[in-house]
Design an enzyme around this catalytic site. Structure first.
Site, PDB file in Angstrom:
ATOM      1  N   LEU A  17       1.064   6.417   4.940  1.00 56.55           N
ATOM      2  CA  LEU A  17       1.870   5.254   4.600  1.00 56.55           C
ATOM      3  C   LEU A  17       1.467   4.157   5.570  1.00 56.55           C
ATOM      4  CD1 LEU A  17       5.474   6.693   4.011  1.00 56.55           C
ATOM      5  CD2 LEU A  17       4.038   5.547   2.314  1.00 56.55           C
ATOM      6  N   ASP A  18       1.339   2.931   5.079  1.00 55.20           N
ATOM      7  CA  ASP A  18       0.905   1.833   5.935  1.00 55.20           C
ATOM      8  C   ASP A  18       1.869   1.616   7.100  1.00 55.20           C
ATOM      9  OD1 ASP A  18      -1.252   1.422   4.299  1.00 55.20           O
ATOM     10  OD2 ASP A  18      -0.313  -0.201   3.158  1.00 55.20           O
ATOM     11  N   TYR A  19       1.387   0.919   8.102  1.00 58.68           N
ATOM     12  CA  TYR A  19       2.157   0.623   9.312  1.00 58.68           C
ATOM     13  C   TYR A  19       3.521   0.012   8.985  1.00 58.68           C
ATOM     14  CZ  TYR A  19       3.177  -1.523  13.889  1.00 58.68           C
ATOM     15  OH  TYR A  19       3.763  -1.900  15.072  1.00 58.68           O
TER      16      TYR A  19
ATOM     17  N   SER B  77       5.088   0.210   6.058  1.00 62.93           N
ATOM     18  CA  SER B  77       5.749   0.910   4.957  1.00 62.93           C
ATOM     19  C   SER B  77       6.665   2.007   5.485  1.00 62.93           C
ATOM     20  CB  SER B  77       4.713   1.509   4.001  1.00 62.93           C
ATOM     21  OG  SER B  77       3.931   0.486   3.413  1.00 62.93           O
TER      22      SER B  77
END
Length: 246
Positions: A107-109, A111
């Site tokens: 999961l992105d930073y 997110s």
């Protein structure tokens, strides 16, 4: 044929955290590995880690206990084991686990939401590889009131990097004139896929949360907290990946 908890020697070494499986195979070929006091150089050697004594360079090894965790990731953490820029990683949220775990996918930073972690490489591959079609559901806030036409395009497939995405399931949950909350379910895992899909239809995402993976949900788990998967959950995930359950 050997019975019980049998596995290939190289796999046992990798599971014990000695090295990657490829590096373990190199050590076997070089004669650095012994099984029950005998040097073994055959890559296909089958062992039983519950019975056999395995040593590398004279040091006995023992397979790590398999760990499967479900984390509710907050924003502001990298989905990685370490970060070269000194940012916090998801492992900082799990300080008391001694096994060498890693995130399953990412999961992105910025997110949030459901993220699995494990030390089982084969399990991670089953969950993340597109061929196994494990579904992932996200709730995203996007700018503007998303149109029916945009939803239809997302459901049919969007061209990313020259390839059409697999059909998605998309629902408008609520909206104002300035923003929309959209549920989108996909069975792929391309980099930044959901954000790029939404951007391509003209509705950029400013907040993303993964709320479901296969049948797993957060079910009230607070942000920054984690729980262990049950053995039944792990079994069902693996069966689903192999297409043994619907």
């Amino acid at each position: 044929m050997r019975e019980g908890n049998t596995t290939r020697l190289a796999k046992a070494l990798a599971q014990a955290g000695i090295s990657s499986r490829r590096k373990a195979e190199e050590m076997i070929i070089q004669g650095l590995v012994m099984v029950n006091g005998q040097v073994v150089k055959e890559l296909g050697t089958i062992i039983n880690p519950d019975i056999d004594t395995i040593t590398v360079g004279g040091n006995p090894i023992k397979a790590e206990k398999r760990i499967y965790l479900l984390l509710n990731k907050p924003a502001g953490f990298i989905s990685s084991v370490k970060d070269t820029h000194g940012r916090k990683t998801v492992l900082d949220l799990i300080p008391d686990v001694k096994e060498r775990i890693f995130p399953v996918g990412r999961l992105d930073y910025d997110s949030r939401g459901l993220l699995l972690l494990t030390n089982d490489g084969e399990f991670a591959n089953l969950i993340t590889h597109p061929r196994y079609e494990i579904s992932k559901e996200y709730e995203v806030w996007c700018k503007g009131r998303i149109s029916d036409d945009a939803i239809m395009k997302l459901e049919k497939g969007i061209i990313l990097d020259g390839e059409v995405t697999a059909p998605a399931r998309v629902r408008l949950l609520r909206h104002t004139s300035a923003k929309s909350l959209v549920s989108i379910q996909i069975r792929e895992g391309r980099k930044h896929q959901v954000k790029r899909m939404m951007e391509s239809v003209g509705f950029p995402v400013f907040e993303l949360k993964r709320v479901k993976l296969a049948f797993l949900e957060l079910n009230g788990l607070p942000e920054g907290r984690f729980r262990h998967l049950t053995s039944r959950e792990v079994e069902l995930l693996m069966k689903q990946a192999w297409g043994k359950i619907s």
